[in-house]
Write an enzyme that holds these catalytic residues in place. Structure first.
Site, PDB file in Angstrom:
ATOM      1  N   LYS A  98       0.807  -1.218   0.000  1.00  0.00           N
ATOM      2  CA  LYS A  98       0.000   0.000   0.000  1.00  0.00           C
ATOM      3  C   LYS A  98       0.845   1.274   0.000  1.00  0.00           C
ATOM      4  CE  LYS A  98      -4.128  -2.235   1.656  1.00  0.00           C
ATOM      5  NZ  LYS A  98      -3.599  -3.621   1.629  1.00  0.00           N
TER       6      LYS A  98
HETATM    7  C1  LIG Z   1      -4.377  -4.610   1.140  1.00  0.00           C
HETATM    8  C2  LIG Z   1      -3.651  -5.868   0.932  1.00  0.00           C
HETATM    9  C3  LIG Z   1      -4.111  -6.844   0.035  1.00  0.00           C
HETATM   10  C4  LIG Z   1      -5.414  -6.701  -0.730  1.00  0.00           C
HETATM   11  O1  LIG Z   1      -5.388  -5.671  -1.677  1.00  0.00           O
HETATM   12  P1  LIG Z   1      -6.768  -5.049  -2.205  1.00  0.00           P
HETATM   13  O2  LIG Z   1      -6.360  -3.928  -3.069  1.00  0.00           O
HETATM   14  O3  LIG Z   1      -7.510  -4.593  -0.985  1.00  0.00           O
HETATM   15  O4  LIG Z   1      -7.486  -6.122  -2.906  1.00  0.00           O
HETATM   16  C5  LIG Z   1      -3.360  -7.998  -0.139  1.00  0.00           C
HETATM   17  N1  LIG Z   1      -2.226  -8.192   0.558  1.00  0.00           N
HETATM   18  C6  LIG Z   1      -1.755  -7.284   1.441  1.00  0.00           C
HETATM   19  C7  LIG Z   1      -0.516  -7.571   2.189  1.00  0.00           C
HETATM   20  C8  LIG Z   1      -2.443  -6.089   1.650  1.00  0.00           C
HETATM   21  O5  LIG Z   1      -1.992  -5.212   2.527  1.00  0.00           O
END
Ligand SMILES: *Cc1c(COP(=O)(O)O)cnc(C)c1O
Length: 502
Positions: A118
């Protein structure tokens, strides 16, 4: 490029306005009116670009009210903090050595300051917002509200800490995130940050935040004290758009590594929660990246797998806490954008599905829409046992260490390959450093973690594998805990008003 809502015919707005507003007033999500197209020749030119330049190129297609210089500044400031000059490097794993035409490029999205994928978007969003405030002449302070199931919280805090004209407040489910994720959040410094635990699960926290956004009275109260709400969850367009670039750069990396040639199709596999990351891959596909299939990988909370298989989205089901907490989600908000685009912008239909979801907890899409989704999406879910099995397998085969979420993607891909024998080259989204989920990773490698505290587990995993501990995580053992507040979901609104007035 202008933006409209998924749920009704609104007057279109600029990207700066969409980024500041976060959510449309009709409850819908902002979507670009058209998806820009790129040619293979244009993709080819990306070979000579840095990641920052690829990112600025991509943003320029969607954020047309920002200047080239502004976008250049945003990408420099965002990716400066990543611990490798490649920013999002691709590790090539050849899953079947007997069949070298089946490479898996693991896009490492976790080299940012909080070791979570993120960061790729959340290091950029504050700068996009800061510039958007200037563009629209907004003088009010922006209060970012975030509901997090883990990684978003810290990544958002790190992105917004001490950014002028902003405040950030993060709600996380008490007991619903890993110890390390919690430590990362509750030790966050910054004059403009707040972190609060909510008694409940992620959906409780997310629903609470959505309610606050839709509450006219709260908005009016905040307005009087010069505060405007906005979101940093992946429903914000400014969160989503920076994620599209790495699928282009991943594709280019496969070309550079001689695994594919320009124009070859790839499969993209994504461990999915709120449907943001895979939606970014979908935009890349619609723009013209040669993609054969998008694999929507889920854990035991397999609401999306069922949706893609049957056409019915049904959130009325048991909620499981798993070793992949960032995917423990029953309502994948960004799916709404996919329904909008694939129905040809039919906001009436989307609105109908979303109100059914709201009223009954489920909806069934019509046959023609389902048929369209079938052409590009494939969904698979995997158990916790399979997830850990793949961590072990990939480690034993390549001495390459996956975190649990990234392992779900590889395991789901393997299921897909088993069913179809499709050996098209793959890009798999690797979404967290293995050091963010040491407990499950260590036990996948048959190490006993009984009585070993979370921080000691970092060292244990390091001794076992020699994989480097990211600096930000190594520093947690000495960081001071600054946020210990906890509340019920009914108290969230008051907490927001209190913090806004501070
Ligand atoms: C947020 C996240 C996801 C999922 O991503 P989305 O965009 O919400 O589908 C998968 N793995 C990790 C480690 C994350 O932090």
């Amino acid at each position: 490029m202008r933006y409209t809502s998924t749920r009704s015919k609104i007057r279109s707005i600029t990207s700066a306005q969409a980024i500041l507003q976060g959510l449309a007033t009709d409850g819908g999500l902002f979507v670009p009116q058209k998806i820009p197209k790129v040619t293979l020749e244009e993709i080819d030119t990306l070979k000579s670009k840095t990641y920052e330049q690829i990112s600025a190129w991509l943003l320029g297609k969607y954020l047309t009210d920002y200047t080239e210089d502004e976008l250049g500044e945003c990408t420099e400031l965002a990716y400066n903090w990543f611990d490798t000059t490649a920013r999002v490097p691709v590790a090539i794993l050849i899953q079947d050595p007997k069949n070298p035409v089946a490479p898996v490029g693991n896009i490492e999205l976790w080299h940012g300051p909080t070791s979570a994928f993120k960061d790729v978007a959340l290091q950029m969003l504050p700068h996009l917002m800061r510039m958007a405030l200037k563009k629209v002449g907004e003088t009010k302070e922006i209060l970012i509200l975030v509901a997090t199931s883990g990684d978003t919280g810290k990544a958002a805090l790190a992105g917004f800490a001490d950014v002028p004209q902003t405040k950030i407040m993060v709600f996380y489910p008490d007991g619903g995130v890993s110890k390390i994720q919690r430590l990362q959040m509750v030790t966050q410094v910054g004059k403009n940050v707040n972190v609060t635990a909510v008694r409940g699960n992620f959906d409780d926290a997310q629903t609470g935040v959505k309610k606050i956004f839709n509450d006219k009275k709260i908005r009016a109260t905040l307005d009087k004290i010069g505060v405007k709400l906005s979101s940093a969850n992946s429903i914000n367009w400014g969160r989503l758009v920076p994620q599209i670039a790495y699928y282009f750069s991943g594709y280019i990396e496969l070309i550079k590594a001689n695994q594919i040639t320009l124009g070859d199709q790839v499969i993209i596999s994504v461990p999915t929660g709120n449907f943001g990351n895979i939606l970014a891959a979908y935009y890349a596909f619609r723009m013209g990246l040669p993609v054969k299939k998008l694999i929507c990988a889920s854990n035991k909370n397999n609401v999306l797998t069922e949706f893609f298989k049957t056409g019915t989205y049904n959130r009325n089901r048991e909620f499981f806490k798993t070793i992949t907490p960032s995917m423990d989600i029953l309502i994948s908000s960004n799916l709404e954008r996919l329904l909008y685009h694939e129905s040809g912008g039919n906001f009436k239909l989307v609105n109908q599905y979303m109100s059914e979801l709201n009223l009954y907890g489920k909806y069934t899409i019509d046959k023609s829409l389902k048929a369209r989704l079938d052409k590009i999406f494939q969904a698979e879910y995997v158990s916790e046992y399979e997830t850990q099995l793949f961590i072990k397998r990939i480690y034993n085969s390549f001495k390459y260490l996956l975190d649990t979420h990234s392992a779900v993607s590889i395991a789901a891909l393997s299921k897909y390959r088993g069913k179809t024998n499709d050996l098209t080259p793959v890009l798999s989204a690797s979404t967290a450093s293995p050091y963010k989920f040491t407990n499950a990773v260590l036990s996948a490698l048959n190490q006993s973690v009984d009585g070993v505290d979370d921080l000691a587990q970092l060292d244990l995993l390091n001794k076992l594998t020699n994989v480097k501990i990211p600096k930000n995580l190594a520093a947690l053992s000495t960081a001071k805990i600054l946020h210990e507040d906890i509340c019920d979901k009914e108290e969230m609104a008051q907490r927001v008003l209190d913090f806004a007035a501070k």
